[in-house]
Motif scaffolding. Structure first.
Motif, mmCIF file in Angstrom:
data_model
loop_
_atom_site.group_PDB
_atom_site.id
_atom_site.type_symbol
_atom_site.label_atom_id
_atom_site.label_comp_id
_atom_site.label_asym_id
_atom_site.label_seq_id
_atom_site.Cartn_x
_atom_site.Cartn_y
_atom_site.Cartn_z
ATOM 1 N N GLN A 97 -35.882 -10.985 -12.798
ATOM 2 C CA GLN A 97 -35.269 -10.987 -11.518
ATOM 3 C C GLN A 97 -34.217 -12.021 -11.182
ATOM 4 O O GLN A 97 -32.940 -11.813 -10.590
ATOM 5 N N SER A 329 -34.992 -10.589 -3.339
ATOM 6 C CA SER A 329 -35.075 -9.588 -4.411
ATOM 7 C C SER A 329 -36.377 -10.250 -5.454
ATOM 8 O O SER A 329 -37.178 -9.310 -5.934
ATOM 9 N N ALA A 333 -39.974 -8.608 -6.531
ATOM 10 C CA ALA A 333 -40.192 -8.322 -7.951
ATOM 11 C C ALA A 333 -41.787 -9.015 -8.260
ATOM 12 O O ALA A 333 -42.545 -8.327 -8.905
#
Lengths: 451, 451
Positions: A97, A329, A333
């Protein structure tokens, strides 16, 4: 400029009795002393080190931590890395990620929405059906947000917690965390109730007593001109001393709280993510539906991610919430991978199985060692209460500290909890095996024998 | 249960005028609408999206963000990824550390102490010589801790900030963040002073006026029975509208604050880590020595790490501080790499050079477009003030929003700031090149022409 001139009595619990005492460094090696001097200078007087002889850590893998010399420490304490240190799947998810995207929640991102849905779906009742998730970076931020929401929604400021509660380090939650000690200011409308001490109270009375205690404190808040915003509890009462049973306590408390217009906040930062073995969330053991649940520590296996799950109507008029890193983000993840791993690697079943083995072993010690007054546990979370004698049940802090430090010298890491730090807090990673359990139990027995 | 029945007037700034308005979704595509519906349901009513047409982001690299279709967005706004998105060196440092160790500050770790020393060493004066560093995960936590320390040390609760200040989202710092809007409760002893509006006040008077305003508010706090704990300011006044000059303001304010027994807290969360080009820390431009400095956003290029640098005597009696993820092994690896990269990749010099090019371009627009009332900037941080006419200097929020959204439609990301969101906030990554600057300026000019 005025400065508080309060002094800390020796052994004062706000000062962390299970920590290193800088006034007593003579047993340390020269390199350790030098490190600690540098550290104290640059991190300042508010930082603490665990253990009489602090541990230097350079590497971690699975249930083990290692120092520079390669000595192996069995980690039976850190629930942040609850899947084990440097868990390959989580490391890979974070790395992938990081190479792809790390940005915030004010752009549309599918994975953010998908994970929030998945997370909310793990809850029962109304929360699971209609709840929403809000993301923070730390458990302190999660409890702080829960408190902000509760106060805004109810228009009240009163809060009730257990006598040795710890809900975090921000100004607002430190002010509802009596375990920080009497140097740490608390809210005018904070009220305390005794924890459900299953070792000292008849199990059948605990639920009724706690509901009555809460009702009494609500009346006191109101008599002082306030109103109840929330009752906040860790469903296993970690900082009070770990009371896993009975589980018929919190539902009756929640009823009293709601009757007074307050919200019931379940602080799942220590008890959540499968720690109790039988349930993903500790409050479910109590068959209670919280208004707000707060999440933290093991949520990203070390990546700073935490959050709040609540009924959306509580924030309908709240205004905007933004947390720059909260739910970014990479946090998503990491958290998605942890939740998947708990399920797919059957870690809760493992916690029940290996936890049962540890509980049996601890109960054996209780039979054989007079100082082991009580043994409590569920899943991979245990409290072992040390007492001066079994009649008075007087807490034996010195004995507990001797065990915690004796285990540390045997390179097994645990800690203490409770008002007098006299209760061993044992909380191994969920990936603990039978072999690890045997090694832990052997270390405890050796230490008990050496006392 | 009582619930606040307040309504939000349209354009109410607490509700983020530069965000997507869910009451006006007709221009969106079906997939975007569906995403937003799902998102609103599961993240709840407190979350916001940027822009009239929110942006979906799937990938980031350097100064660019990309949507699912591979469309490229020039990022001239996000200062978290100030070294550029997915910076290889930071990604590698985080990945290596994740594979090695991720644990907390209660074990001895060389890298924690070494980085703290390096960080403290970047400050001037007393802070640089004797300061200590404390680590949190977010800027909100850093400001919250600074405030806790200031209140504990002084024994006072009064706080003075600028009129549109934003210092974070925790209960305590939201209560000193008037920009959250009037639905968000503030402290009884919070007092406001006007920002140093260099567009509307003679430069020579600003320092004296602000010191007088602060002195007046201190007197007001004291008359109400309180005392001053702290004055907190972002040295470039980001949420007030970005006032980079004059730089002879904060030193005289700090003198007044200290005279009253309060602390001067420099909130470097937006202005720090080289953003201003000429200095690593924004307050140094003002030749002021803060008592406490708070750090955040770009500190880990996206990894949640933040902190406080302060004089150690301020926390001598504070008691213990622990932040589970704050300063963990990976946070330290990320922050160390960011600080190294800023120096070794000459990013501050780049900010001065490319920033100068952007500033020249913006000043050209000011000459050619009547609506561009004022252009301000330093390093890679700019404020462009839109006005209805240059005599009245009346803020033109609609014009600013049209430019922000016009740029978004041209796939260039900026935002707005100030009391009426009428000031463009332009803040590209420190790795912006001349070519990126040219593309940004071209986009702004096209948008200005299209109005």
């Amino acid at each position: 400029m005025t400065q508080h001139n309060r002094t800390l009595p020796k052994g004062f619990r706000g000062d962390m009795v299970n920590g290193f005492n800088p006034q007593d460094p003579s047993h340390l090696s020269e390199p350790d002393l030098k490190h600690i001097e540098r550290r104290q200078r640059v991190l300042g007087p508010a930082y603490r080190l665990l253990y009489r002889s602090p541990v230097e850590i350079s590497r971690g893998k699975g249930v083990f931590l290692y120092d520079k010399q390669g000595n192996e420490y069995l980690d039976a304490y850190n629930n942040v890395a609850s899947l084990g240190h440097s868990h390959p799947r989580v490391v890979a998810a974070i790395h992938n990620q990081l190479e792809t995207l790390c940005t915030h929640t004010r752009y549309m991102q599918d994975q953010l929405v998908e994970f929030a849905e998945k997370l909310v779906g793990t809850f029962e009742g109304e929360l699971g059906k209609k709840g929403c998730a809000m993301f923070t970076c730390t458990g302190s931020e999660a409890n702080d947000l829960a408190l902000r929401v509760a106060r805004f929604f109810t228009g009240n400021s009163g809060v009730i917690v257990t006598a040795e509660a710890y809900h975090g380090n921000s100004g607002a939650v430190a002010a509802v965390s009596p375990s920080l000690g009497r140097n740490s200011p608390v809210d005018p409308f904070l009220r305390l109730v005794p924890a459900p001490d299953s070792y000292r109270m008849p199990a059948a009375e605990i639920g009724r007593r706690m509901a009555e205690d809460v009702a009494r404190q609500i009346a006191d808040i109101e008599r002082h001109g306030g109103g109840l915003a929330a009752f906040i509890a860790d469903p296993v009462f970690s900082s009070d001393g770990l009371y896993f049973d009975p589980v018929n306590v919190l539902a009756s408390v929640a009823a009293v709280v709601r009757q007074a217009g307050g919200l019931f906040i379940a602080d799942e930062i220590q008890s959540g993510f499968g720690r109790t073995g039988t349930h993903l969330w500790g409050h479910v053991r109590h068959k209670v539906e919280p208004d707000i649940v707060t999440l933290g520590k093991p949520m990203g296996n070390g990546y700073p991610v935490a959050g709040v799950v609540l009924r959306p109507e509580l924030v309908a008029e709240f205004g905007r919430y933004f947390n720059t890193f909260g739910g970014n983000s990479v946090a998503i993840a990491a958290a998605r991978t942890v939740l998947e791993a708990i399920c797919e690697e059957n870690l809760m079943a493992n916690a029940v199985k290996v936890g049962g083995q540890i509980l049996d072993g601890l109960r054996g010690f209780q039979k054989r060692y007079e100082c082991v007054g009580d043994v409590r546990g569920t899943g991979l979370y245990f409290g072992v209460e040390l007492v001066k004698d079994r009649c008075s049940k007087a807490p034996d802090m010195d004995c507990a500290l001797a065990i915690v430090n004796g285990l540390r010298d045997r390179r097994i890491l645990i800690s203490g909890t409770g008002s007098d730090a006299h209760i061993l807090k044992i909380r191994p990673p969920l990936v603990f095996t039978s072999e690890h359990a045997a090694r832990l139990l052997e270390g405890i027995e050796q230490t008990l024998r050496s006392l």
